[in-house]
Design an enzyme around this catalytic site. Structure first.
Site, PDB file in Angstrom:
ATOM      1  CG  HIS A   1      -2.148   0.522   0.916  1.00 47.93           C
ATOM      2  ND1 HIS A   1      -2.557   1.385  -0.061  1.00 47.93           N
ATOM      3  CD2 HIS A   1      -3.470   0.578   1.763  1.00 47.93           C
ATOM      4  CE1 HIS A   1      -3.641   2.026  -0.205  1.00 47.93           C
ATOM      5  NE2 HIS A   1      -4.363   1.523   1.000  1.00 47.93           N
TER       6      HIS A   1
ATOM      7  NE  ARG B   1       5.490 -34.731 -59.442  1.00 50.68           N
ATOM      8  CZ  ARG B   1       6.651 -34.353 -59.387  1.00 50.68           C
ATOM      9  NH1 ARG B   1       7.436 -34.707 -58.574  1.00 50.68           N
ATOM     10  NH2 ARG B   1       7.046 -33.676 -60.518  1.00 50.68           N
TER      11      ARG B   1
ATOM     12  CG  HIS C   1       7.279 -45.623 -69.339  1.00 51.60           C
ATOM     13  ND1 HIS C   1       7.727 -45.497 -70.679  1.00 51.60           N
ATOM     14  CD2 HIS C   1       6.975 -44.515 -68.732  1.00 51.60           C
ATOM     15  CE1 HIS C   1       7.767 -44.302 -70.964  1.00 51.60           C
ATOM     16  NE2 HIS C   1       7.288 -43.660 -70.080  1.00 51.60           N
TER      17      HIS C   1
ATOM     18  CB  SER D   1       2.489 -42.451 -70.820  1.00 51.56           C
ATOM     19  OG  SER D   1       3.631 -41.977 -70.471  1.00 51.56           O
TER      20      SER D   1
END
Length: 632
Positions: free
Chosen positions: A340, A568, A607, A631
């Site tokens: 205080h 991938r 492939h 492919s």
């Protein structure tokens, strides 16, 4: 570490003074047994308090910084030749000088029960124990604390929002990074934020050159009371502090808090950890105490007491249904005991009001916490309950069904599907407030139609938990465009399920497949530099996903799993799912391609297909193959 004040070298350590004296005894026996950081301190330290009582210092007690003499009475019993020393002018207790009145009579009357042996003068004498260590230091500190003029402010705070947001936080942590946030973590952080707003609550008092002085510390150092177990098995209460709290976000504060607790449990606290506390937090609520007014140590600005969290006494006899219907919140009593001389009552009251507002979500308190923990949802908001009549109850029931439908249609818009960027996600249609509901409805039960399966009534809290687990986690699903209601219902029955953490064995298998996929790509990148590669990097989770599908196929006793694979990641799938040997794959990288295969560019190996046998964790087997893909 703050410099010790003249006349009281331990002032900087606050409640940890007893520990310094204890370590000083250890230092006198073996200087090398203490941490090097203490050596400079003990070089000029002459011992005080408990150390003097133990006879480790011949110095006389010095005056403390506030002029109160350090108590030396603790040494007197040890020097006294008898357990009880009485002044010569004091009357002698009758029980000691004349034992006859309490002695057993020569011819005792026959009792109805066995006679009780009479007490002797020796057994009546009180036992005297010299306080040492923490006991002596506590006694001394309590004497010193009487010179600190304190006052206390008290405030009751509803903790409904604190309770609910902690549930959301820990549910997310359980599914993600792990760990657990306690109420004390959140309350401590609110205290720090309130002191940042009201820095005068961090001011301390000191006598400098005989003049009363207000000291403004450079940082907020929050002290914590921690129960520590010593190597010999005994327990002690230490009070280290988290340094520089004002610069931390919640994640940093949480980490620092746990680190200081861990160091205390491992007996690795340093000299720096014990000193410099400006504000302390004591949580007596764990013992069921509602309100405490602790003593304030010299050199500290305030000590904040946190009481238990419970319903008001007048509501503790009510049923759970009555409590939820009447929107009764648990409350927590918080006290602020302050010096205080430098802090006024209005400032302490404003501080408690600020903590109250923060715990109700003001100043983006919970938003900042969610953001620092990277929780991708908005926190629950504080609001006033919407009173309900019979008609309003019917209306709320309809709103629950609207909310369920909204999650089925737009739940994927809140899904956390971007692992690279953090974003706090929300959508107006998915907020309970948009449907006329509040946090007070979370524990109320509503009819859920077909959503609950066999459970026809569910709490809104549980409904939201299942909806978020189903539509708003790391996978989004959108299917309500399907016209056939039976197909939609088939999906709902399998998607709308509570979250269940996978067994440890399954988690370890997922980690194994991830490591295999990552190691394979890393090796190819390092070994075959410059060669054409269609790597799976960035999509390694594909391997454990396909592994799980093959595992389910084996358990279902299917004949074969055929995979149509892109370029991938093809080699990774061949190696870690089909079981093609690494030796053969690496030979193909070096140009040893079977001449019977389709020729073409340098990506011929991408492939190729293969066949193998997949073995599930339970031993079930299934044939698995990847079709060739010429492919070009």
């Amino acid at each position: 570490m703050p410099e010790p004040t003249e006349g009281n070298p331990l002032a900087a350590f606050g409640a940890n003074e007893w520990l310094v004296d204890e370590m000083y005894e250890q230092y006198q026996k073996d200087p090398g047994s203490v941490d090097p950081a203490w050596l400079d301190f003990f070089a000029n330290y002459k011992g005080d308090g408990a150390a003097s009582a133990n006879g480790t210092s011949g110095s006389t007690p010095t005056s403390t910084s506030n002029g109160a003499a350090a108590p030396a009475a603790a040494a007197a019993p040890a020097a006294a030749p008898t357990p009880v020393a009485t002044p010569s002018q004091a009357p002698t207790p009758a029980a000691v000088t004349s034992p006859a009145p309490v002695a057993t009579p020569t011819t005792p009357p026959v009792p109805k029960e066995p006679p009780v042996p009479a007490a002797t003068s020796a057994s009546d004498a009180p036992q005297h124990t010299v306080l040492r260590g923490i006991g002596a230091a506590t006694a001394k500190n309590m004497d010193i604390s009487l010179s600190v003029p304190t006052a206390t402010s008290v405030r009751n705070i509803p903790v409904k929002l604190l309770w609910d947001n902690r549930i959301v936080i820990n549910n997310h942590l359980k599914r993600a990074r792990g760990g657990k946030v306690s109420f004390t973590h959140l309350i401590g952080y609110a205290i720090v934020k309130a002191i940042r707003t009201l820095p005068e609550m961090n001011n301390t008092f000191a006598q400098i050159d005989g003049k009363p002085t207000m000291v403004t510390p450079a940082h907020i150092n929050l002290g914590l009371a921690i129960d520590q177990q010593k190597p010999d098995g005994t327990r002690q209460l230490v009070a280290p502090s988290i340094k520089g709290c004002e610069a931390m976000d919640f994640a940093q504060f949480w980490t620092a808090y746990e680190e200081i607790v861990r160091k205390a449990k491992d007996n690795k606290l340093t000299m720096e950890d014990y000193s410099g506390t400006t504000v302390s937090l004591t949580n007596v609520g764990g013992l069921g105490t509602n309100n405490s007014v602790p003593r304030l140590m010299q050199g500290q600005a305030a000590i904040i007491g946190v009481g238990s969290m419970d319903y008001p006494p007048e509501a503790q006899g009510a049923s759970e249904e009555t409590i939820t219907r009447n929107a009764i919140s648990r409350i927590m009593t918080m006290t602020s005991t302050y010096d205080h001389r430098v802090i006024q009552g209005a400032q302490s009251g404003e501080f408690l009001r600020q903590v109250h507002q923060l715990l109700l979500g003001e100043d983006n308190f919970y938003d900042d916490i969610f953001r620092s923990l990277r929780i991708p949802y908005e926190p629950i908001r504080w609001s006033v309950d919407v009173s309900a009549s019979h008609d309003a109850d019917v209306s709320k029931q309809a709103r629950i069904l609207e909310l369920i439908h909204a999650y089925r249609v737009r739940g994927h818009m809140m899904a956390d599907t971007d692992p690279l960027e953090y974003k706090q996600r929300s959508h107006p249609d998915l907020e309970v407030e948009s449907h006329g509901l509040t946090l007070w409805d979370l524990d109320r039960e509503f009819a859920t139609g077909e959503f609950g399966g066999e459970r026809r009534f569910m709490k809104l809290r549980n409904v939201l938990g299942i909806l978020r687990d189903s539509y708003c986690r790391t996978v989004g699903i959108e299917y309500m465009h399907i016209q056939d209601p039976d197909q939609r219902r088939w999906i709902q029955q399998r998607v709308e399920q509570p979250h269940q953490k996978p067994p440890r064995e399954e988690q370890l298998r997922i980690l194994l497949k991830l490591n295999q996929a990552e190691a394979f790509e890393t090796f190819l990148q390092t070994k075959f530099v410059g060669q054409k590669r269609f790597s799976l990097e960035g999509g390694e989770t594909t391997v454990p996903v396909i592994d799980e599908i093959c595992e389910a196929a084996a358990e279902a006793q299917l004949d074969e799993v055929t995979i149509g694979m892109a370029h991938r990641g093809r080699l990774n799938m061949l190696a870690n799912i089909v079981g093609k040997s690494y030796n053969q794959i690496f030979r193909e990288f070096e140009g040893n391609i079977d001449p019977r295969t389709v020729q073409g560019s340098g990506d011929v190996k991408y492939h190729l297909g293969a066949e193998g046998e997949f073995t599930a964790g339970t031993g079930a087997r299934v044939k698995v193959s990847i079709a060739a893909n010429p492919s070009h």
